[in-house]
Structures are given as C-alpha cells and as structure tokens.
Design a protein around this motif. Structure first.
Motif, PDB file in Angstrom:
ATOM      1  N   SER A 114       0.885  -1.074  -0.012  1.00  0.00           N
ATOM      2  CA  SER A 114       0.017  -0.056  -0.010  1.00  0.00           C
ATOM      3  C   SER A 114       0.884   1.224  -0.094  1.00  0.00           C
ATOM      4  CB  SER A 114      -1.043   0.113   1.423  1.00  0.00           C
ATOM      5  OG  SER A 114      -0.331  -0.018   2.387  1.00  0.00           O
ATOM      6  N   PRO A 115       0.541   2.595  -0.583  1.00  0.00           N
ATOM      7  CA  PRO A 115       1.234   3.464  -0.701  1.00  0.00           C
ATOM      8  C   PRO A 115       1.533   4.038   0.891  1.00  0.00           C
ATOM      9  CG  PRO A 115      -1.114   3.970  -1.330  1.00  0.00           C
ATOM     10  CD  PRO A 115      -1.022   2.527  -1.228  1.00  0.00           C
ATOM     11  N   HIS A 116       2.637   4.761   0.851  1.00  0.00           N
ATOM     12  CA  HIS A 116       3.222   5.457   2.099  1.00  0.00           C
ATOM     13  C   HIS A 116       2.303   6.648   2.287  1.00  0.00           C
ATOM     14  CE1 HIS A 116       5.562   5.620   5.542  1.00  0.00           C
ATOM     15  NE2 HIS A 116       6.389   6.598   5.002  1.00  0.00           N
ATOM     16  N   ILE A 117       2.076   7.466   1.242  1.00  0.00           N
ATOM     17  CA  ILE A 117       1.212   8.560   1.160  1.00  0.00           C
ATOM     18  C   ILE A 117       0.001   8.405   0.177  1.00  0.00           C
ATOM     19  CG2 ILE A 117       1.126  11.259   0.917  1.00  0.00           C
ATOM     20  CD1 ILE A 117       3.909  11.274   1.713  1.00  0.00           C
ATOM     21  N   ILE A 174       2.069   7.665  -3.399  1.00  0.00           N
ATOM     22  CA  ILE A 174       3.529   8.105  -3.066  1.00  0.00           C
ATOM     23  C   ILE A 174       4.030   6.757  -2.436  1.00  0.00           C
ATOM     24  CG2 ILE A 174       5.226   9.356  -2.432  1.00  0.00           C
ATOM     25  CD1 ILE A 174       3.355  11.900  -2.667  1.00  0.00           C
ATOM     26  N   PRO A 175       4.861   6.199  -2.972  1.00  0.00           N
ATOM     27  CA  PRO A 175       5.279   4.962  -2.677  1.00  0.00           C
ATOM     28  C   PRO A 175       6.409   5.094  -1.278  1.00  0.00           C
ATOM     29  CG  PRO A 175       6.379   5.084  -4.547  1.00  0.00           C
ATOM     30  CD  PRO A 175       5.245   6.116  -4.573  1.00  0.00           C
ATOM     31  N   ASP A 176       6.563   4.099  -0.654  1.00  0.00           N
ATOM     32  CA  ASP A 176       7.699   4.159   0.450  1.00  0.00           C
ATOM     33  C   ASP A 176       9.053   3.870  -0.116  1.00  0.00           C
ATOM     34  OD1 ASP A 176       8.784   4.516   2.939  1.00  0.00           O
ATOM     35  OD2 ASP A 176       7.932   2.412   3.561  1.00  0.00           O
ATOM     36  N   LYS A 177       9.859   4.896   0.399  1.00  0.00           N
ATOM     37  CA  LYS A 177      11.344   4.460   0.115  1.00  0.00           C
ATOM     38  C   LYS A 177      11.662   4.975  -1.473  1.00  0.00           C
ATOM     39  CE  LYS A 177      12.608   1.372   3.608  1.00  0.00           C
ATOM     40  NZ  LYS A 177      11.437   1.204   4.625  1.00  0.00           N
ATOM     41  N   LYS A 178      10.948   5.657  -1.989  1.00  0.00           N
ATOM     42  CA  LYS A 178      11.335   6.228  -3.265  1.00  0.00           C
ATOM     43  C   LYS A 178      11.287   7.712  -3.214  1.00  0.00           C
ATOM     44  CE  LYS A 178      10.723   2.198  -5.334  1.00  0.00           C
ATOM     45  NZ  LYS A 178      11.748   1.376  -5.611  1.00  0.00           N
ATOM     46  N   VAL A 179      12.116   8.162  -4.209  1.00  0.00           N
ATOM     47  CA  VAL A 179      12.142   9.784  -4.550  1.00  0.00           C
ATOM     48  C   VAL A 179      10.655  10.092  -5.395  1.00  0.00           C
ATOM     49  CG1 VAL A 179      13.599  11.521  -5.321  1.00  0.00           C
ATOM     50  CG2 VAL A 179      14.412   9.589  -4.056  1.00  0.00           C
ATOM     51  N   PRO A 221      12.787  11.577  10.419  1.00  0.00           N
ATOM     52  CA  PRO A 221      11.533  11.520  10.002  1.00  0.00           C
ATOM     53  C   PRO A 221      11.322  10.200   8.695  1.00  0.00           C
ATOM     54  CG  PRO A 221      12.715  13.122   8.548  1.00  0.00           C
ATOM     55  CD  PRO A 221      13.652  12.828   9.704  1.00  0.00           C
ATOM     56  N   GLU A 222      10.221   9.635   8.668  1.00  0.00           N
ATOM     57  CA  GLU A 222      10.029   8.643   7.565  1.00  0.00           C
ATOM     58  C   GLU A 222       9.907   9.100   6.131  1.00  0.00           C
ATOM     59  OE1 GLU A 222       6.476   6.476   8.793  1.00  0.00           O
ATOM     60  OE2 GLU A 222       7.385   6.329  10.813  1.00  0.00           O
ATOM     61  N   ILE A 223       9.562  10.500   6.122  1.00  0.00           N
ATOM     62  CA  ILE A 223       9.329  11.063   4.818  1.00  0.00           C
ATOM     63  C   ILE A 223      10.180  12.352   4.979  1.00  0.00           C
ATOM     64  CG2 ILE A 223       7.569  11.975   3.318  1.00  0.00           C
ATOM     65  CD1 ILE A 223       5.639  10.275   4.810  1.00  0.00           C
ATOM     66  N   ILE A 224      10.808  12.783   3.750  1.00  0.00           N
ATOM     67  CA  ILE A 224      11.392  14.241   3.521  1.00  0.00           C
ATOM     68  C   ILE A 224      10.725  14.708   2.350  1.00  0.00           C
ATOM     69  CG2 ILE A 224      13.508  15.519   3.287  1.00  0.00           C
ATOM     70  CD1 ILE A 224      15.182  13.288   4.477  1.00  0.00           C
ATOM     71  N   LEU A 225      10.083  15.914   2.587  1.00  0.00           N
ATOM     72  CA  LEU A 225       9.249  16.754   1.736  1.00  0.00           C
ATOM     73  C   LEU A 225      10.380  17.899   1.416  1.00  0.00           C
ATOM     74  CD1 LEU A 225       5.881  16.926   3.360  1.00  0.00           C
ATOM     75  CD2 LEU A 225       6.778  15.277   1.690  1.00  0.00           C
ATOM     76  N   GLY A 226      10.580  17.949   0.255  1.00  0.00           N
ATOM     77  CA  GLY A 226      11.523  19.047  -0.161  1.00  0.00           C
ATOM     78  C   GLY A 226      10.958  20.068  -1.327  1.00  0.00           C
ATOM     79  N   GLU A 243      26.219  16.062  -2.430  1.00  0.00           N
ATOM     80  CA  GLU A 243      26.315  15.378  -1.120  1.00  0.00           C
ATOM     81  C   GLU A 243      24.989  15.754  -0.284  1.00  0.00           C
ATOM     82  OE1 GLU A 243      29.666  16.854   1.083  1.00  0.00           O
ATOM     83  OE2 GLU A 243      30.788  17.261  -0.533  1.00  0.00           O
ATOM     84  N   VAL A 244      24.282  16.519  -0.374  1.00  0.00           N
ATOM     85  CA  VAL A 244      23.010  16.725   0.358  1.00  0.00           C
ATOM     86  C   VAL A 244      21.984  16.042  -0.043  1.00  0.00           C
ATOM     87  CG1 VAL A 244      21.242  18.592   0.721  1.00  0.00           C
ATOM     88  CG2 VAL A 244      23.500  19.260   1.101  1.00  0.00           C
ATOM     89  N   LEU A 245      21.848  15.898  -1.379  1.00  0.00           N
ATOM     90  CA  LEU A 245      20.891  14.756  -2.064  1.00  0.00           C
ATOM     91  C   LEU A 245      21.147  13.467  -1.461  1.00  0.00           C
ATOM     92  CD1 LEU A 245      20.378  16.180  -5.408  1.00  0.00           C
ATOM     93  CD2 LEU A 245      18.817  16.332  -3.491  1.00  0.00           C
ATOM     94  N   ASP A 246      22.618  12.934  -1.357  1.00  0.00           N
ATOM     95  CA  ASP A 246      22.888  11.711  -0.930  1.00  0.00           C
ATOM     96  C   ASP A 246      22.448  11.441   0.645  1.00  0.00           C
ATOM     97  OD1 ASP A 246      24.140  10.701  -3.257  1.00  0.00           O
ATOM     98  OD2 ASP A 246      26.180  11.175  -2.689  1.00  0.00           O
ATOM     99  N   VAL A 247      22.584  12.544   1.248  1.00  0.00           N
ATOM    100  CA  VAL A 247      21.923  12.503   2.831  1.00  0.00           C
ATOM    101  C   VAL A 247      20.504  12.431   2.934  1.00  0.00           C
ATOM    102  CG1 VAL A 247      21.724  13.900   4.718  1.00  0.00           C
ATOM    103  CG2 VAL A 247      24.005  13.834   3.587  1.00  0.00           C
ATOM    104  N   MET A 248      19.936  12.999   1.944  1.00  0.00           N
ATOM    105  CA  MET A 248      18.525  13.024   1.836  1.00  0.00           C
ATOM    106  C   MET A 248      17.855  11.631   1.612  1.00  0.00           C
ATOM    107  SD  MET A 248      17.480  16.620   0.527  1.00  0.00           S
ATOM    108  CE  MET A 248      15.500  16.463   0.535  1.00  0.00           C
ATOM    109  N   VAL A 249      18.509  11.062   0.803  1.00  0.00           N
ATOM    110  CA  VAL A 249      18.209   9.556   0.189  1.00  0.00           C
ATOM    111  C   VAL A 249      18.362   8.455   1.311  1.00  0.00           C
ATOM    112  CG1 VAL A 249      18.538   7.842  -1.411  1.00  0.00           C
ATOM    113  CG2 VAL A 249      18.359  10.068  -2.213  1.00  0.00           C
TER     114      VAL A 249
END
Length: 195
Positions: free
Chosen positions: A5-8, A30-35, A170-175, A189-195
C-alpha cells in the motif's frame, strides 16, 4: 506478487485559500522508500501540496479550506483526532528558503528531538554532531555551536535546516527546492544524505 500500500495517499484533494481554488482534485499514491518529484511552473501549486502533506496548511485557518483525504500509512492527516506533532515527526519539510530558528546552531538541531522527548544531553550532543557532519557543516561550526544560527551564510543555513529536519529521523522528507541555496558541489552530497 504483493503490491504494498502507498506510504502517502492523496484522494480528491482540493485546497482553497480565500476565494482561490489552488489545488483541484489531486489524487496520487506515493510509495515508500522512493524519490518522488513534483515538477511544474512557478505558481502551479507544488509548494501548497507539500505544505498540505505536512499540515502547514490547516482547516483551522480562517482563509484556508481543505477537502479530500491525505493518508499517511493509512492515517488521515486531517481527521479531527489526528495529533499534529505526531504527523510532523514522520515528515521533515525542507523549504527553498532556509528558516533557522532564532536560537543557537546547537539548539536548532536539538529542537526536534527535545520536542519528541529526548532530554539526555549526551544523546543530544551526539545527534547534533551526527547531523551536522552528515550535512558537511560540522567542521565549519563546531567551535561556535552556541552562537546564533542566523549569522550563518545562506548555504550554511540551508544545510543547518536540512540537519534539523533529519535530526528527528523522519520517515518522509518533503523538499521544496531544498538545494537552491547550495553550491553545485554541495548539492550531490546533500541529496545523498536525503536519500
């Protein structure tokens, strides 16, 4: 094959601000663990959607009306009994313009964990160091952690806000264009940290 089921899950979301109908019948899973990226021209509602997902827009405001459903792990964000702090712990929101809190660098990072009950100074020290290192800010600020966050450069403030958002794990990062104030070499580097 089982489909998770979708995360959001957003169902028939309509957002009105004053007389303006900003978001019209938005439905998306919006699925879990995906950008997931929302791309569109300025003023099309991307930021409004992100704010809706984190309850930064609320029906309690006199000029905002929200219709439809926003579910996170099956929980309706706009149900009357939904506790907002619990929802915000699940989601970190990083905005285009950094907004450091009017306090020290250290307290900006420790703020979220403290709200969620962390009181142990040693644990807070570890959290502050871990997330400042993760955002490549530690070496630049380690000697002035108790100085005002507002004295940092814009790029440093952006990384501070990212560290603050990550500190609650957080489980979800909204940017909302969270790397716009960063130098090109720092973006990866920042995108790597977010992922």
């Amino acid at each position: 094959m089982t489909i998770a089921s979708p995360h959001i899950s957003v169902k028939n979301l309509n957002v009105y601000i004053g007389e303006a109908h900003i978001l019209k019948n938005i439905s998306i899973d919006i699925p879990d663990k995906k950008v997931t990226s929302f791309i569109g021209p300025s003023g099309c509602g991307k930021t409004t959607l992100l704010k809706t997902l984190n309850r930064l827009l609320d029906n309690n405001s006199t000029d905002v009306r929200i219709e439809g459903k926003v579910l996170v792990d099956g929980e309706d964000l706009y149900a009357k009994d939904t506790e907002v702090t619990h929802i915000r712990k699940k989601m970190g929101l990083l905005s285009q313009r950094p907004f450091p809190l009017p306090m020290s660098i250290y307290d900006n990072i420790a703020y979220g964990p403290r709200i969620h009950g962390e009181r142990d100074k040693k644990v807070l020290d570890e959290i502050v160091e871990r997330y400042l290192k993760a955002t490549a800010l530690w070496d630049e600020v380690k000697d002035r952690l108790h100085g005002p966050a507002t004295r940092l450069s814009i790029g440093q403030q952006q990384r501070l806000c990212l560290a603050r958002g990550l500190a609650i794990e957080p489980e979800i990062i909204l940017g909302d264009e969270p790397t716009s104030a960063l130098d090109p070499e720092m973006v990866g580097e920042v995108l790597d940290v977010m992922v």
